[in-house]
Write a protein that holds these residues in place. Structure first.
Motif, mmCIF file in Angstrom:
data_model
loop_
_atom_site.group_PDB
_atom_site.id
_atom_site.type_symbol
_atom_site.label_atom_id
_atom_site.label_comp_id
_atom_site.label_asym_id
_atom_site.label_seq_id
_atom_site.Cartn_x
_atom_site.Cartn_y
_atom_site.Cartn_z
ATOM 1 N N THR A 1 3.336 1.600 3.294
ATOM 2 C CA THR A 1 2.839 0.912 4.482
ATOM 3 C C THR A 1 3.191 -0.568 4.459
ATOM 4 O O THR A 1 2.905 -1.269 3.486
ATOM 5 C CB THR A 1 1.314 1.073 4.584
ATOM 6 N N ASP B 1 -6.429 2.718 -6.025
ATOM 7 C CA ASP B 1 -7.563 2.514 -5.126
ATOM 8 C C ASP B 1 -8.411 3.774 -5.016
ATOM 9 O O ASP B 1 -9.625 3.714 -4.936
ATOM 10 C CB ASP B 1 -7.052 2.091 -3.740
ATOM 11 N N ARG C 1 0.851 -1.193 0.000
ATOM 12 C CA ARG C 1 0.000 0.000 0.000
ATOM 13 C C ARG C 1 0.886 1.242 0.000
ATOM 14 O O ARG C 1 1.744 1.392 0.875
ATOM 15 C CB ARG C 1 -0.925 -0.023 1.224
ATOM 16 N N ARG D 1 -3.404 13.498 -5.468
ATOM 17 C CA ARG D 1 -3.046 12.518 -4.437
ATOM 18 C C ARG D 1 -3.680 11.172 -4.773
ATOM 19 O O ARG D 1 -4.855 11.108 -5.136
ATOM 20 C CB ARG D 1 -3.537 13.006 -3.070
ATOM 21 N N LYS E 1 -2.159 0.377 -4.831
ATOM 22 C CA LYS E 1 -1.942 -0.968 -4.314
ATOM 23 C C LYS E 1 -1.220 -1.783 -5.375
ATOM 24 O O LYS E 1 -1.617 -1.772 -6.545
ATOM 25 C CB LYS E 1 -3.268 -1.636 -3.950
ATOM 26 N N TYR F 1 -8.158 8.455 -5.740
ATOM 27 C CA TYR F 1 -7.377 9.634 -6.079
ATOM 28 C C TYR F 1 -8.241 10.869 -5.885
ATOM 29 O O TYR F 1 -9.472 10.814 -5.988
ATOM 30 C CB TYR F 1 -6.837 9.562 -7.515
ATOM 31 N N TYR G 1 -3.844 6.730 -3.812
ATOM 32 C CA TYR G 1 -3.549 5.605 -2.935
ATOM 33 C C TYR G 1 -3.413 4.376 -3.838
ATOM 34 O O TYR G 1 -4.386 3.929 -4.447
ATOM 35 C CB TYR G 1 -4.669 5.427 -1.909
ATOM 36 N N GLY H 1 1.130 5.525 -0.526
ATOM 37 C CA GLY H 1 0.614 6.872 -0.674
ATOM 38 C C GLY H 1 1.507 7.639 -1.643
ATOM 39 O O GLY H 1 2.725 7.676 -1.468
#
Length: 717
Positions: free
Chosen positions: A540, A480, A442, A491, A495, A482, A493, A444
């Motif tokens: 993460t 996942d 994951r 921005r 995966k 935006y 996220y 960012g």
């Protein structure tokens, strides 16, 4: 014969000592150890991420965030190469002792809460390539000494509270490609001297308090792709005419800069993709010359522009936004603005022409559904020249771009609860194997200055851009969610899912995690005209990846060099041992036998008395690696931890601080004395640990508090 046997043993002993000395040389340079300890003292670490910085050697003991070179240097020491302390909730200040990390290439403190000023001593780390301090609470001025960083490639201090001018000395950063100084409180004029940075790609100075005139010399920078100066105050300054001559500029953003004068002619910029000059005081007509066919966004709103809409705006095949609202434009609206465009997949076009003096539409007012046309506030909406005025002349109060939050499982018809540990495992939505359940990485991720305004047409291209460089299949990446943020910045996220193979592996192996993370954290992605600079917000590691230690890569000494040095040490040891053996043995053999006898006697006596010897590993496991959650007290000797031994015995483990360590003889004598003390009101000694430069005593655990608590009455019922 006795003596030849002793000589042989001594030769072996000396050889072993040489090898041990070699192993000891495989340690971090003492000045760098001192620097790291100073760094820790200057920081507040509420989540105890740096708890292992209290023991061992930084390079050999895998200190959190410390990455070292894989070979010892010419001085026979290991050296710190990277300091990666991103997103650890650290506060406090930056230590000037950082300058002692003389071989450091990456200094990364991004996304913490560090305050205070940037130490000017950092300017002495000449090896530094990446200086990443963005997303903190740093204040004060920029040290001019940072201009000495001759190898610096990326300089990020954005999203802090830094004040004062940009030092002219930064013109010495000849290798720098990225200056990201946005979102601070920098003042003064942009130094003309920055035009000496011939390798610069991206200059982000938006959201500061810069003033004065825009240096026309910046337009001569041969490699500059993004110049973003939004929300500064260049009051009364014109946009230099030379800004129409940038050779490689992709994005020019000067929004809300108090600029005056006429628009330059931008037709000479061959690959311009994004132009934002909104919220200024620009006057005169819009030049009729053609823009680049690559342009996606033109924002000239909130100025004092007059004249008509140029016909050249009708020949822009990739246009997503044409914003001309709140000006003094007149004449007609050509329907070729939407008729001449062959929209690619998922494309959208916003034509915002509100609040001008446009009087009619030239042609057919029937734009396709993927075009949003806004005309309210123009004569065209009140003079009856169009019959369907209500469709284009009434503000509906809604955004033209909807940004969906994609869910990895929403479109999958797979059995519920079929994935183990749902918090960590999930179905890979784009996998060629239906309902393939795996644990994603994951990430960012944020595009700091993309060259478009609407993302969906570029999602597939972005996926290929990322996965190609990661050497992964496109289906392994899933965006996942935006969202656009102020800037504008995008921005995301992300995966990343493991590749489907014959063994149906559900997780990435450790080396693959390290490889992927290294690419993101080292900014090794190739430059992109569309996606611009990016930043890593977080990476993460949870569930099956929580064991991964980023410090395990690039450690120790290469085996080839180690073998060569070891062989030399052994040969040297054998050669000199014959000379010194007799003298050393005659002088010390009797003394060593006596010490050995005493130590053996002491340890045997302790074992006979029921006192157990523990290994460091046993006590570390008993206390969750001496976690702060198991800390129950502290005294002049050291800290006391609550631990659970392998036989489920609850014990109090007293760990000596470095300054409280005794000699082995004194320590064993103390244990022997304590082992003889027995009383119903005294806790009993269970055992001890005397290894890895540690001295610990293990007692029965007093669960009802300390003697001090009882004497003071704090534990009274």
């Amino acid at each position: 014969m006795v003596f030849p046997q002793r000589l042989y043993l001594h030769a072996l002993l000396v050889a072993c000592c040489c090898v041990l000395l070699l192993a000891d040389a495989q340690r971090t340079h003492p000045s760098e150890v001192t620097a790291l300890r100073s760094v820790k003292r200057s920081l507040l670490d509420p989540k105890d991420y740096l708890r292992n910085w209290n023991r061992g050697d930084p390079c050999r003991s895998n200190w959190t965030g410390v990455i070292c070179f894989n070979e010892i240097g010419t001085d026979d020491y290991l050296h710190v190469r990277e300091l990666l302390l991103m997103n650890m909730n650290l506060s406090g200040t930056l230590s000037p002792e950082l300058q002692k990390l003389a071989h450091l290439e990456i200094l990364d403190f991004m996304w913490n809460n560090i305050s205070g000023s940037i130490p000017n001593e950092i300017g002495q780390i000449s090896s530094l390539v990446l200086l990443l301090l963005n997303g903190n609470k740093l204040s004060g001025t920029l040290p001019s000494e940072l201009g000495y960083l001759s190898n610096l490639n990326r300089f990020q201090i954005d999203e802090n509270n830094i004040t004062g001018p940009i030092p002219k000395s930064f013109s010495n950063l000849k290798k720098v490609k990225h200056l990201h100084f946005n979102n601070n409180s920098l003042t003064g004029q942009i130094p003309v001297e920055l035009s000496n940075l011939t390798n610069i790609f991206h200059v982000l100075l938006d959201n500061n308090k810069l003033s004065g005139n825009l240096p026309p010399q910046l337009s001569a920078l041969p490699n500059l792709q993004i110049l973003q100066l939004d929300n500064n105050n260049f009051s009364g300054s014109d946009i230099p005419a030379s800004y129409g001559n940038f050779s490689n500029i992709l994005k020019l953003s000067l929004r809300n800069c108090s600029l005056k004068g006429a628009l330059p002619d931008f037709s000479k910029i061959r690959h311009l993709k994004y132009l934002d000059l909104s919220w200024n005081e620009l006057t005169g007509p819009i030049p009729s010359s053609n823009f680049s066919k690559d342009v996606t966004t033109i924002n000239l709103s909130n100025n004092i522009l007059n004249g008509s809409i140029p016909q050249s705006f009708s020949d822009l095949p990739l246009l997503q936004m044409l914003l001309l609202k709140n000006n003094m434009l007149s004449g007609s609206v050509p329907d070729s603005l939407w008729k001449n465009i062959s929209f690619p997949k998922k494309a959208r076009l916003l034509l915002d022409l509100r609040n001008n003096s446009l009087s009619r539409v030239q042609g057919d007012l029937t734009p396709p559904q993927n075009v949003t046309l806004r005309l309210d506030g123009n004569l065209i909406c009140t003079n009856g020249s169009i019959s369907n005025a209500n469709l284009f002349c009434e503000s509906k109060g809604k955004e033209w771009i909807s940004l969906p939050n994609n869910s990895t499982n929403s479109a999958l018809d797979c059995p519920p609860l079929a994935c183990p540990t749902p918090d960590f495992y999930e179905y890979s939505p784009a996998s060629p194997l239906r309902c393939f359940c795996a644990a994603p990485l994951r990430i960012g991720y944020r595009l700091k200055s993309p060259s478009f305004s609407y993302f969906p047409p570029y999602i597939d291209q972005f996926g290929e851009y990322v996965t190609d460089f990661l050497q992964m299949e496109p289906y392994q990446l899933w965006i996942d969610s935006y969202q656009w943020e102020k800037g504008p910045r995008l921005r995301m996220y992300l995966k990343l899912f493991p590749k489907v193979n014959e063994t149906y592996t559900r997780t990435f192996n450790e080396s693959e995690v390290l490889r992927i993370r290294g690419i993101f954290a080292s900014w090794r992605f190739p430059g992109s005209d569309l996606f611009g600079p990016y930043e890593l917000l977080n990476f993460t590691l949870q569930g099956p990846y929580s064991y991964v230690n980023f410090n395990s890569e690039r450690k120790g000494v290469s085996w080839r060099r180690l073998a060569a040095i070891t062989a030399g040490a052994v040969v040297t040891a054998v050669a000199i041992s014959a000379v010194v053996a007799a003298l050393l043995l005659r002088r010390y053999s009797k003394h060593e036998r006596e010490i050995s006898r005493r130590r053996s006697s002491s340890k045997a006596s302790l074992l006979n008395s029921g006192i157990r010897g523990f290994s460091f590993k046993e006590l570390a496991e008993a206390t969750d690696d001496f976690s702060s959650s198991t800390l129950v007290g502290r005294g002049g000797y050291g800290k006391v931890y609550r631990g659970v031994l392998s036989d489920n015995t609850v014990a109090a483990i007293k760990r000596a601080d470095e300054g409280s360590l005794q000699g082995e003889k004194e320590f064993l004598n103390e244990i022997e004395l304590l082992s003889r003390l027995h009383h119903r009101n005294l806790v009993s000694l269970i055992g001890y640990c005397d290894e890895e430069s540690e001295q610990m005593l293990v007692y029965e655990f007093m669960s009802n508090g300390t003697l001090r608590d009882w004497l003071s009455g704090s534990n009274s019922q």
